[in-house]
Design a protein around this motif. Structure first.
Motif, PDB file in Angstrom:
ATOM      1  N   LEU A 163       0.944  -1.089   0.114  1.00  0.00           N
ATOM      2  CA  LEU A 163      -0.051   0.028  -0.008  1.00  0.00           C
ATOM      3  C   LEU A 163       1.019   1.360   0.030  1.00  0.00           C
ATOM      4  O   LEU A 163       2.132   1.248   0.577  1.00  0.00           O
ATOM      5  CB  LEU A 163      -0.796  -0.112   1.280  1.00  0.00           C
ATOM      6  N   ALA A 164       0.381   2.390  -0.813  1.00  0.00           N
ATOM      7  CA  ALA A 164       1.030   3.630  -0.627  1.00  0.00           C
ATOM      8  C   ALA A 164      -0.096   4.839  -0.692  1.00  0.00           C
ATOM      9  O   ALA A 164      -1.051   4.547  -1.117  1.00  0.00           O
ATOM     10  CB  ALA A 164       1.977   3.538  -1.978  1.00  0.00           C
ATOM     11  N   VAL A 165       0.290   5.749  -0.241  1.00  0.00           N
ATOM     12  CA  VAL A 165      -0.325   6.962  -0.363  1.00  0.00           C
ATOM     13  C   VAL A 165       0.080   7.663  -1.530  1.00  0.00           C
ATOM     14  O   VAL A 165       1.183   7.986  -1.695  1.00  0.00           O
ATOM     15  CB  VAL A 165      -0.232   8.084   1.000  1.00  0.00           C
ATOM     16  N   GLN A 166      -0.859   7.848  -2.421  1.00  0.00           N
ATOM     17  CA  GLN A 166      -0.603   8.224  -3.881  1.00  0.00           C
ATOM     18  C   GLN A 166      -1.165   9.842  -3.816  1.00  0.00           C
ATOM     19  O   GLN A 166      -2.244  10.271  -3.511  1.00  0.00           O
ATOM     20  CB  GLN A 166      -1.272   7.749  -4.987  1.00  0.00           C
ATOM     21  N   ALA A 167      -0.446  11.054  -4.423  1.00  0.00           N
ATOM     22  CA  ALA A 167      -1.009  12.302  -4.327  1.00  0.00           C
ATOM     23  C   ALA A 167      -0.942  12.828  -5.768  1.00  0.00           C
ATOM     24  O   ALA A 167      -0.030  12.499  -6.441  1.00  0.00           O
ATOM     25  CB  ALA A 167      -0.235  13.140  -3.467  1.00  0.00           C
ATOM     26  N   SER A 168      -1.870  13.571  -6.191  1.00  0.00           N
ATOM     27  CA  SER A 168      -1.892  14.180  -7.527  1.00  0.00           C
ATOM     28  C   SER A 168      -2.421  15.668  -7.329  1.00  0.00           C
ATOM     29  O   SER A 168      -3.016  15.953  -6.313  1.00  0.00           O
ATOM     30  CB  SER A 168      -2.697  13.444  -8.407  1.00  0.00           C
ATOM     31  N   CYS A 169      -2.396  16.387  -8.383  1.00  0.00           N
ATOM     32  CA  CYS A 169      -2.834  17.826  -8.558  1.00  0.00           C
ATOM     33  C   CYS A 169      -4.002  17.869  -9.812  1.00  0.00           C
ATOM     34  O   CYS A 169      -3.596  17.213 -10.746  1.00  0.00           O
ATOM     35  CB  CYS A 169      -1.640  18.876  -8.835  1.00  0.00           C
ATOM     36  N   ALA A 170      -5.079  18.423  -9.211  1.00  0.00           N
ATOM     37  CA  ALA A 170      -6.151  18.689  -9.894  1.00  0.00           C
ATOM     38  C   ALA A 170      -5.936  19.731 -10.932  1.00  0.00           C
ATOM     39  O   ALA A 170      -5.078  20.716 -10.706  1.00  0.00           O
ATOM     40  CB  ALA A 170      -7.584  18.744  -9.194  1.00  0.00           C
ATOM     41  N   PRO A 171      -6.762  20.008 -11.981  1.00  0.00           N
ATOM     42  CA  PRO A 171      -6.537  21.260 -12.787  1.00  0.00           C
ATOM     43  C   PRO A 171      -6.852  22.469 -12.122  1.00  0.00           C
ATOM     44  O   PRO A 171      -5.993  23.234 -12.675  1.00  0.00           O
ATOM     45  CB  PRO A 171      -7.608  20.939 -13.830  1.00  0.00           C
ATOM     46  N   ASP A 172      -7.527  22.518 -11.099  1.00  0.00           N
ATOM     47  CA  ASP A 172      -7.825  23.715 -10.274  1.00  0.00           C
ATOM     48  C   ASP A 172      -6.637  23.974  -9.367  1.00  0.00           C
ATOM     49  O   ASP A 172      -6.830  24.856  -8.561  1.00  0.00           O
ATOM     50  CB  ASP A 172      -9.040  23.760  -9.914  1.00  0.00           C
ATOM     51  N   HIS A 173      -5.791  23.048  -9.425  1.00  0.00           N
ATOM     52  CA  HIS A 173      -4.474  23.265  -8.491  1.00  0.00           C
ATOM     53  C   HIS A 173      -4.958  22.682  -6.936  1.00  0.00           C
ATOM     54  O   HIS A 173      -3.895  22.782  -6.244  1.00  0.00           O
ATOM     55  CB  HIS A 173      -3.828  24.690  -8.415  1.00  0.00           C
ATOM     56  N   SER A 174      -6.069  22.196  -6.592  1.00  0.00           N
ATOM     57  CA  SER A 174      -6.256  21.403  -5.399  1.00  0.00           C
ATOM     58  C   SER A 174      -5.608  20.115  -5.592  1.00  0.00           C
ATOM     59  O   SER A 174      -4.955  19.615  -6.668  1.00  0.00           O
ATOM     60  CB  SER A 174      -7.787  21.435  -5.392  1.00  0.00           C
ATOM     61  N   VAL A 175      -5.368  19.566  -4.446  1.00  0.00           N
ATOM     62  CA  VAL A 175      -4.404  18.098  -4.348  1.00  0.00           C
ATOM     63  C   VAL A 175      -5.703  17.257  -3.873  1.00  0.00           C
ATOM     64  O   VAL A 175      -6.393  17.535  -3.219  1.00  0.00           O
ATOM     65  CB  VAL A 175      -3.451  18.490  -3.448  1.00  0.00           C
ATOM     66  N   GLN A 176      -5.303  16.225  -4.195  1.00  0.00           N
ATOM     67  CA  GLN A 176      -5.895  14.709  -3.734  1.00  0.00           C
ATOM     68  C   GLN A 176      -4.858  13.626  -3.370  1.00  0.00           C
ATOM     69  O   GLN A 176      -3.882  13.625  -3.928  1.00  0.00           O
ATOM     70  CB  GLN A 176      -6.729  14.396  -4.814  1.00  0.00           C
ATOM     71  N   ALA A 177      -5.133  13.157  -2.310  1.00  0.00           N
ATOM     72  CA  ALA A 177      -4.449  11.982  -1.833  1.00  0.00           C
ATOM     73  C   ALA A 177      -5.384  10.756  -1.809  1.00  0.00           C
ATOM     74  O   ALA A 177      -6.355  10.868  -1.505  1.00  0.00           O
ATOM     75  CB  ALA A 177      -3.805  12.361  -0.754  1.00  0.00           C
ATOM     76  N   ALA A 178      -4.679   9.556  -1.894  1.00  0.00           N
ATOM     77  CA  ALA A 178      -5.681   8.229  -1.679  1.00  0.00           C
ATOM     78  C   ALA A 178      -4.452   7.226  -1.406  1.00  0.00           C
ATOM     79  O   ALA A 178      -3.376   7.026  -1.935  1.00  0.00           O
ATOM     80  CB  ALA A 178      -6.325   8.071  -3.154  1.00  0.00           C
ATOM     81  N   LEU A 179      -5.030   6.291  -0.830  1.00  0.00           N
ATOM     82  CA  LEU A 179      -4.338   5.077  -0.295  1.00  0.00           C
ATOM     83  C   LEU A 179      -4.612   4.138  -1.425  1.00  0.00           C
ATOM     84  O   LEU A 179      -5.735   3.824  -2.111  1.00  0.00           O
ATOM     85  CB  LEU A 179      -4.859   4.331   0.974  1.00  0.00           C
ATOM     86  N   VAL A 180      -3.537   3.544  -2.068  1.00  0.00           N
ATOM     87  CA  VAL A 180      -3.827   2.702  -3.410  1.00  0.00           C
ATOM     88  C   VAL A 180      -2.844   1.309  -3.132  1.00  0.00           C
ATOM     89  O   VAL A 180      -2.025   1.526  -2.437  1.00  0.00           O
ATOM     90  CB  VAL A 180      -3.366   3.219  -4.690  1.00  0.00           C
ATOM     91  N   GLY A 181      -3.334   0.305  -3.745  1.00  0.00           N
ATOM     92  CA  GLY A 181      -2.614  -0.815  -3.776  1.00  0.00           C
ATOM     93  C   GLY A 181      -1.439  -0.870  -4.708  1.00  0.00           C
ATOM     94  O   GLY A 181      -1.843  -0.567  -5.888  1.00  0.00           O
ATOM     95  N   ILE A 182      -0.381  -1.330  -4.608  1.00  0.00           N
ATOM     96  CA  ILE A 182       0.814  -0.881  -5.557  1.00  0.00           C
ATOM     97  C   ILE A 182       1.387  -2.189  -5.872  1.00  0.00           C
ATOM     98  O   ILE A 182       1.451  -3.010  -5.245  1.00  0.00           O
ATOM     99  CB  ILE A 182       1.688   0.211  -5.133  1.00  0.00           C
ATOM    100  N   ALA A 183       2.128  -2.375  -7.198  1.00  0.00           N
ATOM    101  CA  ALA A 183       3.074  -3.267  -7.416  1.00  0.00           C
ATOM    102  C   ALA A 183       4.303  -2.374  -7.595  1.00  0.00           C
ATOM    103  O   ALA A 183       4.159  -1.273  -8.282  1.00  0.00           O
ATOM    104  CB  ALA A 183       2.525  -4.148  -8.508  1.00  0.00           C
ATOM    105  N   VAL A 184       5.648  -3.108  -7.807  1.00  0.00           N
ATOM    106  CA  VAL A 184       6.716  -2.423  -8.113  1.00  0.00           C
ATOM    107  C   VAL A 184       7.302  -3.226  -9.268  1.00  0.00           C
ATOM    108  O   VAL A 184       7.575  -4.591  -8.676  1.00  0.00           O
ATOM    109  CB  VAL A 184       7.524  -2.137  -6.949  1.00  0.00           C
ATOM    110  N   THR A 185       7.723  -2.794 -10.407  1.00  0.00           N
ATOM    111  CA  THR A 185       8.581  -3.610 -11.216  1.00  0.00           C
ATOM    112  C   THR A 185      10.025  -3.362 -11.038  1.00  0.00           C
ATOM    113  O   THR A 185      10.362  -2.793 -10.361  1.00  0.00           O
ATOM    114  CB  THR A 185       7.996  -3.140 -12.743  1.00  0.00           C
ATOM    115  N   ASP A 186      10.472  -4.183 -11.783  1.00  0.00           N
ATOM    116  CA  ASP A 186      12.108  -4.158 -11.657  1.00  0.00           C
ATOM    117  C   ASP A 186      12.802  -3.205 -12.204  1.00  0.00           C
ATOM    118  O   ASP A 186      13.694  -2.732 -11.490  1.00  0.00           O
ATOM    119  CB  ASP A 186      12.721  -5.371 -12.649  1.00  0.00           C
ATOM    120  N   ALA A 187      11.961  -2.008 -12.739  1.00  0.00           N
ATOM    121  CA  ALA A 187      12.455  -0.842 -13.046  1.00  0.00           C
ATOM    122  C   ALA A 187      12.121   0.408 -12.050  1.00  0.00           C
ATOM    123  O   ALA A 187      12.092   1.453 -12.390  1.00  0.00           O
ATOM    124  CB  ALA A 187      11.936  -0.366 -14.503  1.00  0.00           C
ATOM    125  N   PHE A 188      11.551  -0.234 -11.001  1.00  0.00           N
ATOM    126  CA  PHE A 188      11.155   0.838  -9.827  1.00  0.00           C
ATOM    127  C   PHE A 188       9.817   1.545 -10.329  1.00  0.00           C
ATOM    128  O   PHE A 188       9.352   2.615  -9.677  1.00  0.00           O
ATOM    129  CB  PHE A 188      12.133   1.814  -9.630  1.00  0.00           C
TER     130      PHE A 188
END
Length: 152
Positions: free
Chosen positions: A15-40
């Motif tokens: 699990l990781a907390v993922q953050a992104s920015c909306a077009p109106d410059h507000s921010v959003q964060a969410a807990l997501v299930g992740i996988a990590v490839t050999d290339a990080f």
């Protein structure tokens, strides 16, 4: 902390907390299930209708935090990168990594509007505040790509 140590640590977290920015410059964060490839690369699935999907399509810059969940374990990874939604062979490759980490993800593959994001690293910082003095190591995408021991 070598790149292979970093990869091992990252893969020990689902699990990781993922953050992104909306077009109106507000921010959003969410807990997501992740996988990590050999290339990080970080891979996660989401519905195309989510805020994170809309945000990443508008501005592909993404940040994540992994680790720090267990009591007494103050090791974390801060990760910054660029997201995309691969198609074709690249999509199948990242789905293979994702399904290996999340076997139940294969059942979600048939959901309407499911999509898969891959985030390629630009910068990663590993911090270990369990150590005295703390260990802090930064990795650039160039450093990770050039590392001879990044097989994981």
């Amino acid at each position: 902390m070598s790149p292979s140590d970093l990869l091992r640590f990252m893969r020990s977290h689902r699990l990781a907390v993922q953050a992104s920015c909306a077009p109106d410059h507000s921010v959003q964060a969410a807990l997501v299930g992740i996988a990590v490839t050999d290339a990080f690369e970080l891979v996660f699935d989401t519905l195309a209708t989510t805020r994170k999907a809309r945000n990443l399509r508008a501005s592909p810059q993404a940040a994540f935090v992994l680790g720090g969940w267990a009591a007494g374990d103050e090791r974390t990874v801060q990760f910054e990168g660029v997201a995309d939604e691969p198609r074709g062979a690249e999509l199948e490759r990242i789905k293979g990594s994702y399904f290996a980490a999340w076997p139940d993800g294969a059942a979600r593959a048939s959901w309407p509007d499911i999509t898969y994001f891959r985030v390629r690293p630009r910068w990663i910082r590993f911090s270990d505040f369990n150590a005295a003095p703390p260990q802090i190591v930064e990795f650039s995408s160039e450093h990770l790509a050039a590392a001879p021991d990044n097989e994981g």
